[in-house]
Design a protein around this motif. Structure first.
Motif, PDB file in Angstrom:
ATOM      1  N   ILE A  18       0.840  -1.199   0.000  1.00  0.00           N
ATOM      2  CA  ILE A  18       0.000   0.000   0.000  1.00  0.00           C
ATOM      3  C   ILE A  18       0.876   1.250   0.000  1.00  0.00           C
ATOM      4  O   ILE A  18       0.626   2.188  -0.755  1.00  0.00           O
ATOM      5  N   GLU A  19       1.907   1.246   0.811  1.00  0.00           N
ATOM      6  CA  GLU A  19       2.793   2.416   0.893  1.00  0.00           C
ATOM      7  C   GLU A  19       3.466   2.702  -0.449  1.00  0.00           C
ATOM      8  O   GLU A  19       3.534   3.852  -0.886  1.00  0.00           O
ATOM      9  N   VAL A  20       3.931   1.660  -1.128  1.00  0.00           N
ATOM     10  CA  VAL A  20       4.670   1.834  -2.388  1.00  0.00           C
ATOM     11  C   VAL A  20       3.732   2.087  -3.567  1.00  0.00           C
ATOM     12  O   VAL A  20       3.970   2.981  -4.376  1.00  0.00           O
ATOM     13  N   ASN A  21       2.654   1.324  -3.656  1.00  0.00           N
ATOM     14  CA  ASN A  21       1.802   1.364  -4.848  1.00  0.00           C
ATOM     15  C   ASN A  21       0.545   2.211  -4.714  1.00  0.00           C
ATOM     16  O   ASN A  21      -0.065   2.560  -5.724  1.00  0.00           O
ATOM     17  N   TYR A  22       0.153   2.509  -3.498  1.00  0.00           N
ATOM     18  CA  TYR A  22      -1.064   3.289  -3.267  1.00  0.00           C
ATOM     19  C   TYR A  22      -0.808   4.348  -2.187  1.00  0.00           C
ATOM     20  O   TYR A  22      -1.448   4.339  -1.136  1.00  0.00           O
ATOM     21  N   PRO A  23       0.134   5.263  -2.427  1.00  0.00           N
ATOM     22  CA  PRO A  23       0.481   6.236  -1.387  1.00  0.00           C
ATOM     23  C   PRO A  23      -0.702   7.109  -0.958  1.00  0.00           C
ATOM     24  O   PRO A  23      -0.752   7.557   0.187  1.00  0.00           O
ATOM     25  N   GLU A  24      -1.650   7.301  -1.858  1.00  0.00           N
ATOM     26  CA  GLU A  24      -2.829   8.088  -1.503  1.00  0.00           C
ATOM     27  C   GLU A  24      -3.674   7.375  -0.448  1.00  0.00           C
ATOM     28  O   GLU A  24      -4.385   8.010   0.329  1.00  0.00           O
ATOM     29  N   LEU A  25      -3.591   6.075  -0.408  1.00  0.00           N
ATOM     30  CA  LEU A  25      -4.324   5.281   0.580  1.00  0.00           C
ATOM     31  C   LEU A  25      -3.522   5.114   1.868  1.00  0.00           C
ATOM     32  O   LEU A  25      -4.097   5.035   2.956  1.00  0.00           O
ATOM     33  N   LEU A  56      -7.418  -4.532   6.354  1.00  0.00           N
ATOM     34  CA  LEU A  56      -6.489  -3.931   5.388  1.00  0.00           C
ATOM     35  C   LEU A  56      -6.788  -4.422   3.972  1.00  0.00           C
ATOM     36  O   LEU A  56      -6.785  -3.636   3.023  1.00  0.00           O
ATOM     37  N   LYS A  57      -7.034  -5.711   3.845  1.00  0.00           N
ATOM     38  CA  LYS A  57      -7.365  -6.274   2.533  1.00  0.00           C
ATOM     39  C   LYS A  57      -8.632  -5.640   1.970  1.00  0.00           C
ATOM     40  O   LYS A  57      -8.699  -5.299   0.791  1.00  0.00           O
ATOM     41  N   GLN A  58      -9.641  -5.480   2.818  1.00  0.00           N
ATOM     42  CA  GLN A  58     -10.900  -4.881   2.373  1.00  0.00           C
ATOM     43  C   GLN A  58     -10.722  -3.409   2.004  1.00  0.00           C
ATOM     44  O   GLN A  58     -11.302  -2.933   1.028  1.00  0.00           O
ATOM     45  N   LEU A  59      -9.915  -2.706   2.766  1.00  0.00           N
ATOM     46  CA  LEU A  59      -9.631  -1.302   2.472  1.00  0.00           C
ATOM     47  C   LEU A  59      -8.973  -1.166   1.099  1.00  0.00           C
ATOM     48  O   LEU A  59      -9.388  -0.346   0.278  1.00  0.00           O
ATOM     49  N   LEU A  60      -7.982  -2.003   0.826  1.00  0.00           N
ATOM     50  CA  LEU A  60      -7.298  -1.967  -0.460  1.00  0.00           C
ATOM     51  C   LEU A  60      -8.239  -2.382  -1.585  1.00  0.00           C
ATOM     52  O   LEU A  60      -8.283  -1.731  -2.638  1.00  0.00           O
ATOM     53  N   LYS A  61      -9.004  -3.427  -1.372  1.00  0.00           N
ATOM     54  CA  LYS A  61      -9.953  -3.897  -2.392  1.00  0.00           C
ATOM     55  C   LYS A  61     -10.958  -2.795  -2.738  1.00  0.00           C
ATOM     56  O   LYS A  61     -11.208  -2.525  -3.915  1.00  0.00           O
ATOM     57  N   HIS A  62     -11.507  -2.165  -1.735  1.00  0.00           N
ATOM     58  CA  HIS A  62     -12.473  -1.093  -1.960  1.00  0.00           C
ATOM     59  C   HIS A  62     -11.827   0.073  -2.706  1.00  0.00           C
ATOM     60  O   HIS A  62     -12.417   0.640  -3.628  1.00  0.00           O
ATOM     61  N   HIS A  63     -10.629   0.413  -2.333  1.00  0.00           N
ATOM     62  CA  HIS A  63      -9.908   1.504  -2.988  1.00  0.00           C
ATOM     63  C   HIS A  63      -9.682   1.191  -4.472  1.00  0.00           C
ATOM     64  O   HIS A  63      -9.943   2.036  -5.328  1.00  0.00           O
ATOM     65  N   ILE A  64      -9.225  -0.001  -4.766  1.00  0.00           N
ATOM     66  CA  ILE A  64      -8.975  -0.398  -6.156  1.00  0.00           C
ATOM     67  C   ILE A  64     -10.269  -0.398  -6.959  1.00  0.00           C
ATOM     68  O   ILE A  64     -10.327   0.135  -8.068  1.00  0.00           O
ATOM     69  N   GLU A  65     -11.319  -0.983  -6.396  1.00  0.00           N
ATOM     70  CA  GLU A  65     -12.601  -1.047  -7.106  1.00  0.00           C
ATOM     71  C   GLU A  65     -13.192   0.342  -7.343  1.00  0.00           C
ATOM     72  O   GLU A  65     -13.701   0.622  -8.418  1.00  0.00           O
ATOM     73  N   SER A  66     -13.103   1.212  -6.364  1.00  0.00           N
ATOM     74  CA  SER A  66     -13.678   2.547  -6.534  1.00  0.00           C
ATOM     75  C   SER A  66     -12.887   3.378  -7.536  1.00  0.00           C
ATOM     76  O   SER A  66     -13.470   4.196  -8.250  1.00  0.00           O
ATOM     77  N   HIS A  67     -11.592   3.158  -7.617  1.00  0.00           N
ATOM     78  CA  HIS A  67     -10.796   3.908  -8.583  1.00  0.00           C
ATOM     79  C   HIS A  67     -10.940   3.351  -9.992  1.00  0.00           C
ATOM     80  O   HIS A  67     -10.816   4.105 -10.962  1.00  0.00           O
ATOM     81  N   LYS A  68     -11.227   2.069 -10.125  1.00  0.00           N
ATOM     82  CA  LYS A  68     -11.513   1.511 -11.450  1.00  0.00           C
ATOM     83  C   LYS A  68     -12.818   2.102 -11.975  1.00  0.00           C
ATOM     84  O   LYS A  68     -12.931   2.442 -13.136  1.00  0.00           O
ATOM     85  N   ALA A  69     -13.786   2.222 -11.096  1.00  0.00           N
ATOM     86  CA  ALA A  69     -15.086   2.780 -11.480  1.00  0.00           C
ATOM     87  C   ALA A  69     -14.952   4.235 -11.902  1.00  0.00           C
ATOM     88  O   ALA A  69     -15.637   4.687 -12.830  1.00  0.00           O
TER      89      ALA A  69
END
Length: 72
Positions: A18-25, A56-69
């Motif tokens: 998350i730190e490396v690939n999703y710094p906004e999260l 943490l997994k759910q937070l990342l999953k939600h973040h990825i799905e919402s940004h794809k949308a």
């Protein structure tokens, strides 16, 4: 004890990802005072750490799905 070490290793890998690939999260992973135990010696067991890993997994999953949308 090995199970707990395994879970902690997974948490470390996931938070590093998350730190490396999703710094906004990553900024949202800072400890919230409500999640910090008030006990001097809180019981941190496998169940609690596994729940944290799943959150943490759910937070990342939600973040990825919402940004794809949003990209569509």
């Amino acid at each position: 004890m090995k199970d707990l070490q395994n879970i902690l290793s997974k948490i470390t890998k996931l938070t590093t990802n998350i730190e490396v690939n999703y710094p906004e999260l990553y900024q949202y992973l800072s400890e919230d005072p409500i999640t910090i135990p008030s006990d001097n010696n809180p019981d941190i067991d496998i169940k609690i750490m596994n729940e944290y890993l799943e959150s943490l997994k759910q937070l990342l999953k939600h973040h990825i799905e919402s940004h794809k949308a949003n990209k569509k």
